[in-house]
Write a protein that holds these residues in place. Structure first.
Motif, mmCIF file in Angstrom:
data_model
loop_
_atom_site.group_PDB
_atom_site.id
_atom_site.type_symbol
_atom_site.label_atom_id
_atom_site.label_comp_id
_atom_site.label_asym_id
_atom_site.label_seq_id
_atom_site.Cartn_x
_atom_site.Cartn_y
_atom_site.Cartn_z
ATOM 1 N N GLY A 45 0.840 -1.191 0.000
ATOM 2 C CA GLY A 45 0.000 0.000 0.000
ATOM 3 C C GLY A 45 0.873 1.238 0.000
ATOM 4 O O GLY A 45 1.726 1.400 0.883
ATOM 5 N N LYS A 47 1.092 5.711 -1.257
ATOM 6 C CA LYS A 47 0.358 6.912 -1.655
ATOM 7 C C LYS A 47 0.494 7.116 -3.169
ATOM 8 O O LYS A 47 1.535 6.824 -3.749
ATOM 9 C CB LYS A 47 0.914 8.140 -0.917
ATOM 10 C CG LYS A 47 0.784 8.105 0.612
ATOM 11 C CD LYS A 47 -0.591 8.537 1.052
ATOM 12 C CE LYS A 47 -0.671 8.654 2.577
ATOM 13 N NZ LYS A 47 0.076 9.807 3.118
ATOM 14 N N VAL A 90 -3.280 3.759 -1.186
ATOM 15 C CA VAL A 90 -3.852 3.962 0.143
ATOM 16 C C VAL A 90 -3.822 5.454 0.452
ATOM 17 O O VAL A 90 -3.078 6.216 -0.159
ATOM 18 C CB VAL A 90 -3.080 3.199 1.246
ATOM 19 C CG1 VAL A 90 -3.113 1.699 0.998
ATOM 20 C CG2 VAL A 90 -1.636 3.699 1.366
ATOM 21 N N SER A 92 -4.176 8.200 4.115
ATOM 22 C CA SER A 92 -3.977 8.158 5.572
ATOM 23 C C SER A 92 -5.171 7.494 6.265
ATOM 24 O O SER A 92 -5.011 6.837 7.292
ATOM 25 C CB SER A 92 -3.778 9.577 6.104
ATOM 26 O OG SER A 92 -2.611 10.158 5.575
ATOM 27 N N ARG A 95 -5.315 3.228 4.906
ATOM 28 C CA ARG A 95 -4.184 2.300 4.904
ATOM 29 C C ARG A 95 -4.288 1.208 5.973
ATOM 30 O O ARG A 95 -3.999 0.040 5.683
ATOM 31 C CB ARG A 95 -2.862 3.053 5.017
ATOM 32 C CG ARG A 95 -2.729 3.978 6.190
ATOM 33 C CD ARG A 95 -1.552 4.940 6.032
ATOM 34 N NE ARG A 95 -1.538 5.927 7.107
ATOM 35 C CZ ARG A 95 -0.740 6.982 7.123
ATOM 36 N NH1 ARG A 95 0.119 7.182 6.146
ATOM 37 N NH2 ARG A 95 -0.779 7.842 8.132
ATOM 38 N N VAL A 107 2.288 -1.556 4.503
ATOM 39 C CA VAL A 107 2.056 -0.159 4.143
ATOM 40 C C VAL A 107 3.399 0.558 4.136
ATOM 41 O O VAL A 107 4.096 0.588 5.150
ATOM 42 C CB VAL A 107 1.104 0.536 5.138
ATOM 43 C CG1 VAL A 107 1.005 2.025 4.828
ATOM 44 C CG2 VAL A 107 -0.279 -0.102 5.100
ATOM 45 N N ALA A 109 3.968 4.164 3.296
ATOM 46 C CA ALA A 109 3.209 5.339 2.879
ATOM 47 C C ALA A 109 3.291 6.464 3.896
ATOM 48 O O ALA A 109 2.284 6.862 4.487
ATOM 49 C CB ALA A 109 1.748 4.960 2.625
#
Length: 267
Positions: A45, A47, A90, A92, A95, A107, A109
């Motif tokens: 995952g 951004k 994802v 905030s 995620r 994750v 990110a």
């Protein structure tokens, strides 16, 4: 009939023993290291809206950034091939739910390690050190956190630690929360508020997108980023920590850092 029931009882006992040892039928833990190796790819995952860390190029469809290159290097070191990674978007807000429902293995990110989040997920060692700051339009009277008051309208992203932090630093401040940072930045450019707050590394990426905006003041929090996993993923966490350590020792981490951040990482 008695013999038949004895066979059923024996089967149940055997299944129970297998469940205790490794799960009935020997099924591997979903998303665990063994299952990932069997599948042959990492599902990560990231951004899609955060310049320098994870930003999707609309023309090519590729996602690029620091977190992307770190993920590819993890795939190389864990699976032997940097291309054996699939990226899923994802935010905030999404995620942790996406991680815990099994949509992704980890994750990567811009996720700050906090005691509260440790109750929901497992974390790797720190892989990036950031600090929260402010992005404003050039010429703004806001030059740092000391200039933010209860009358200031500040933008941020839903689910980010930056929302909680700014409210603690400036009681009564108005925070406008958006689904992602690009939406928040668009709102700032449209004049819907006075400043945007999140980690300085993310804000520098936004300032690079539009030279009419600048990052002001010194960081007012410590934001150690970690890679997040579902609870109970000790073997996978260890594999990632080992990979991160090897990346630092080989110089690969420093090369990725300089490529995206434009300077060497602090010692």
């Amino acid at each position: 009939m008695k013999k038949h029931w004895k066979m059923i009882s024996l089967g149940l006992a055997t299944c129970l023993m297998m469940t205790v040892l490794a799960g009935c039928g020997g099924k591997k833990e979903e998303g665990g290291l063994a299952a990932i190796k069997e599948r042959g790819k990492l599902v990560v995952g990231v951004k899609f809206d955060t310049k320098l860390f994870g930003l999707k190029d609309p023309s090519s469809g590729n996602v690029e950034g620091f977190d992307i290159d770190i993920s590819k290097e993890l795939a190389k070191r864990i699976l032997g091939d940097a291309s054996k990674v699939e990226f899923k978007e994802v935010t905030s807000k999404t995620r942790i739910p996406m991680l815990n429902n099994g949509e992704i293995d980890m994750v990567v990110a811009t996720m700050t390690i906090t005691e509260e989040r440790k109750k929901e997920v497992d974390f790797s060692d720190v892989y990036f050190q950031a600090g929260q700051s402010l992005l404003v339009k050039k010429g703004s009277p806001i030059r740092g956190i000391e200039d933010v008051s209860a009358e200031t309208k500040v933008m941020s992203s839903k689910g980010a630690t930056s929302v909680k932090n700014i409210k603690e630093k400036v009681p009564g401040v108005t925070v406008l929360e958006f689904d992602n940072y690009q939406d928040a930045f668009s709102a700032l450019k449209a004049g819907q508020g006075d400043a945007l707050t999140t980690d300085d590394a993310i804000l520098y990426g936004m300032a690079a997108q539009d030279p009419n905006f600048e990052v002001v003041g010194e960081p007012f929090t410590d934001e150690p980023y970690g890679i997040a996993f579902r609870k109970g993923s000790a073997e996978l966490v260890q594999a990632v920590n080992d990979a991160l350590k090897a990346m630092r020792e080989s110089g690969e981490y420093e090369a990725i850092y300089e490529k995206w951040i434009g300077k060497k990482p602090a010692e």
